[in-house]
Design an enzyme around this catalytic site. Structure first.
Site, short mmCIF file in Angstrom:
data_model
loop_
_atom_site.label_atom_id
_atom_site.label_comp_id
_atom_site.label_asym_id
_atom_site.label_seq_id
_atom_site.Cartn_x
_atom_site.Cartn_y
_atom_site.Cartn_z
N LYS A 113 -39.79 0.53 -7.67
CA LYS A 113 -40.57 1.08 -6.56
C LYS A 113 -41.43 -0.03 -5.98
O LYS A 113 -41.75 -1.00 -6.68
CB LYS A 113 -41.49 2.21 -7.05
CG LYS A 113 -41.90 3.17 -5.96
CD LYS A 113 -40.81 4.20 -5.71
CE LYS A 113 -41.17 5.18 -4.61
NZ LYS A 113 -40.22 6.31 -4.58
P1 NAD Z 1 -43.15 11.18 4.96
O1 NAD Z 1 -44.08 10.05 5.23
O2 NAD Z 1 -41.96 11.37 5.81
O3 NAD Z 1 -43.99 12.57 4.98
C1 NAD Z 1 -45.13 12.79 4.22
C2 NAD Z 1 -45.74 14.09 4.72
O4 NAD Z 1 -46.83 14.44 3.86
C3 NAD Z 1 -46.33 13.99 6.13
O5 NAD Z 1 -46.08 15.20 6.83
C4 NAD Z 1 -47.83 13.85 5.87
O6 NAD Z 1 -48.63 14.31 6.95
C5 NAD Z 1 -47.97 14.76 4.66
N1 NAD Z 1 -49.18 14.57 3.89
C6 NAD Z 1 -49.73 13.41 3.47
N2 NAD Z 1 -50.87 13.67 2.81
C7 NAD Z 1 -51.02 15.03 2.81
C8 NAD Z 1 -51.99 15.90 2.30
N3 NAD Z 1 -53.03 15.44 1.64
N4 NAD Z 1 -51.81 17.24 2.50
C9 NAD Z 1 -50.75 17.72 3.17
N5 NAD Z 1 -49.79 16.93 3.68
C10 NAD Z 1 -49.94 15.60 3.51
O7 NAD Z 1 -42.76 11.04 3.42
P2 NAD Z 1 -41.49 11.64 2.67
O8 NAD Z 1 -40.44 10.61 2.65
O9 NAD Z 1 -41.22 13.00 3.18
O10 NAD Z 1 -42.06 11.73 1.18
C11 NAD Z 1 -42.83 12.83 0.72
C12 NAD Z 1 -42.76 12.86 -0.80
O11 NAD Z 1 -41.41 12.95 -1.22
C13 NAD Z 1 -43.33 11.63 -1.50
O12 NAD Z 1 -43.88 12.02 -2.73
C14 NAD Z 1 -42.09 10.79 -1.76
O13 NAD Z 1 -42.26 9.88 -2.83
C15 NAD Z 1 -41.10 11.88 -2.11
N6 NAD Z 1 -39.70 11.51 -1.97
C16 NAD Z 1 -39.19 11.08 -0.79
C17 NAD Z 1 -37.83 10.79 -0.69
C18 NAD Z 1 -37.19 10.36 0.59
O14 NAD Z 1 -35.94 10.23 0.62
N7 NAD Z 1 -37.91 10.16 1.67
C19 NAD Z 1 -37.01 10.90 -1.82
C20 NAD Z 1 -37.56 11.37 -3.01
C21 NAD Z 1 -38.91 11.68 -3.07
#
Ligand code: NAD
Length: 422
Positions: A113
């Site tokens: 990561k």
């Molecule tokens: P992203 O940046 O696309 O979206 C994050 C979202 O979370 C946004 O809507 C943001 O406004 C919201 N957010 C942030 N802080 C917040 C809070 N305190 N309260 C409510 N909403 C809040 O990110 P993503 O890629 O969707 O990732 C989200 C999670 O999923 C992370 O934990 C990431 O590690 C995990 N994840 C992502 C992927 C991927 O393929 N993108 C894969 C596995 C896991």
């Protein structure tokens, strides 16, 4: 008072949580303590200082990280996060979860990561590109299709991956597509990658609903975070008849017990940048984690379900789209309360699974249709869910402990065959 503060700090430290989850499963597997220590620790952690010339002509230096937790089962694999709160502990925890995630879903990768402590919303596009390229250049000795392959995470996207791919390729003097996944499709990305994590959440929730006999049609979901993972999970589950009753992002939250129109909400969020102010619902002031629903999908950041609110979670199923949304302490409360948690290392593994498909397509230079990608993803996800469920029933442990047991065993089995060098 001081002791209580220290306990809360420990509860909210993602690395401490990752280690406690690991220890619980390793003890049940009776793994030798020496081996336990070896696989718990990250293989390599790198910190880089990243000077960037800002648009106003001033120089600013940011801190970047890359942790390779394990390369036992294949190259290190894992996303890059841009967030002001990124720390080495957080990146180490996320890297470890990647090792266990790739093993649970049985793809030939280790775990890694990366991250930069920066609020990307405060940078211009040019500043963001220069920061990304400097990070990629400084870490280009680590990165590579056979060594360490980044992907998007919070606040990074296809564009950021394209800049990393280009920077690495310029240094290599040839185009290397397989150095990152989650690239734009026209630059060598995979069809279906953008939706893959949310689609994986859908497959897991479907399996859980069959197991628990909670029909999806008419079930109510609350989704925290409306970025890549949250919005796609909501959109796909809505097609299965699940009603979105509450949603939040970093700028606000809306709810409607009669259901929010997901397509209109997606349009609203893409034109305004937030779910806040959506006319089809009312502003939500209470915590979304405690909202009255059947399925709760935390899809934002770590530490959302803690000792302080776990007893007020009303959902029957918690589908962890985010990494580390539930603390180890909260997990015990949810287990006692018989809330069915689909753990992050299983629930959100659809993203890395299609990243694996993308890497395979880059290596062979032959690209699949979206249907092929989605069908293969379903096979991997359903098998992983069933493997974990079987262990959970056999050992009478929750799904998280079972997922860790499965993953740790798969890593240990490879070490036992390969041996420990010198
Ligand atoms: P992203 O940046 O696309 O979206 C994050 C979202 O979370 C946004 O809507 C943001 O406004 C919201 N957010 C942030 N802080 C917040 C809070 N305190 N309260 C409510 N909403 C809040 O990110 P993503 O890629 O969707 O990732 C989200 C999670 O999923 C992370 O934990 C990431 O590690 C995990 N994840 C992502 C992927 C991927 O393929 N993108 C894969 C596995 C896991």
């Amino acid at each position: 008072m001081q002791a209580e503060g220290a306990n809360i700090q420990k509860e909210l430290n993602p690395l401490a949580n990752a280690e406690m989850q690991f220890e619980q499963a390793a003890q049940l597997l009776k793994i030798d303590p020496g081996l336990r220590e070896m696989i718990k620790r990250p293989r390599r952690a790198t910190i880089v200082s990243l000077p960037v010339m800002m648009d106003d002509g001033k120089l600013r230096t940011f801190t970047g990280y890359r942790v390779q937790h394990s390369i036992i089962r294949g190259p290190a694999k894992g996303g890059i996060r841009y967030h002001q709160d990124v720390t080495l502990d957080e990146v180490e925890a996320l890297a470890a979860w990647m090792t266990w995630k790739c093993a649970v879903v049985d793809i030939p990768f280790g775990g890694g990561k990366g991250g930069i402590a920066v609020d990307p919303n405060k940078l211009s596009r040019g500043e963001l590109e220069r920061l990304t390229r400097r990070y990629a250049a400084d870490l280009s000795d680590l990165f590579g299709p056979e060594t360490d392959i980044p992907a998007p995470d919070v606040n990074t996207n296809e564009q950021v991956m394209a800049w990393i791919q280009d920077t690495y390729s310029m240094h290599a003097r040839r185009t290397v597509t397989g150095v990152v996944t989650g690239k734009p499709v026209i630059a060598g990305g995979s069809r279906g990658r953008r939706e893959a994590t949310g689609r994986g959440v859908l497959f897991c929730v479907r399996e859980a609903s069959k197991h628990l006999q909670v029909p999806l049609a008419g079930a109510r979901m609350a989704v925290q975070g409306f970025g890549n993972v949250g919005s796609i999970s909501a959109k796909l589950l809505a097609k299965d008849g699940v009603k979105l009753v509450a949603v939040s992002d970093v700028r606000g939250a809306v709810h409607n017990p009669a259901g929010l129109d997901v397509e209109r909400l997606l349009d609203h969020a893409s034109s305004t940048g937030s779910v806040a102010g959506f006319a089809g619902g009312k502003p939500l002031t209470e915590s979304i984690v405690e909202y009255d629903c059947d399925i709760l999908i935390p899809a934002a950041l770590e530490n959302q379900i803690t000792h302080a609110n776990a007893d007020r979670v009303r959902a029957k199923i918690v589908a962890e789209g985010a990494n580390g949304p539930t603390t180890h302490e909260a997990d015990q409360v949810l287990t006692e309360r018989k809330v069915f948690v689909i753990p992050d290392i299983l629930c959100n593994s659809g993203g890395v699974t299609v990243s694996y498909f993308e890497w395979v397509q880059n290596n062979i230079g032959f690209y699949w249709t979206e249907d092929e990608v989605n069908q293969r993803l379903e096979q991997y996800m359903v098998k992983a869910f069933q493997d974990v469920l079987r262990l959970s029933l056999e050992y009478r442990v929750n799904m998280r402990v079972a997922a860790f047991m499965l993953a740790i065993k798969r890593v240990v089995d490879v070490i036992q065959l390969r041996g420990v060098y010198a």
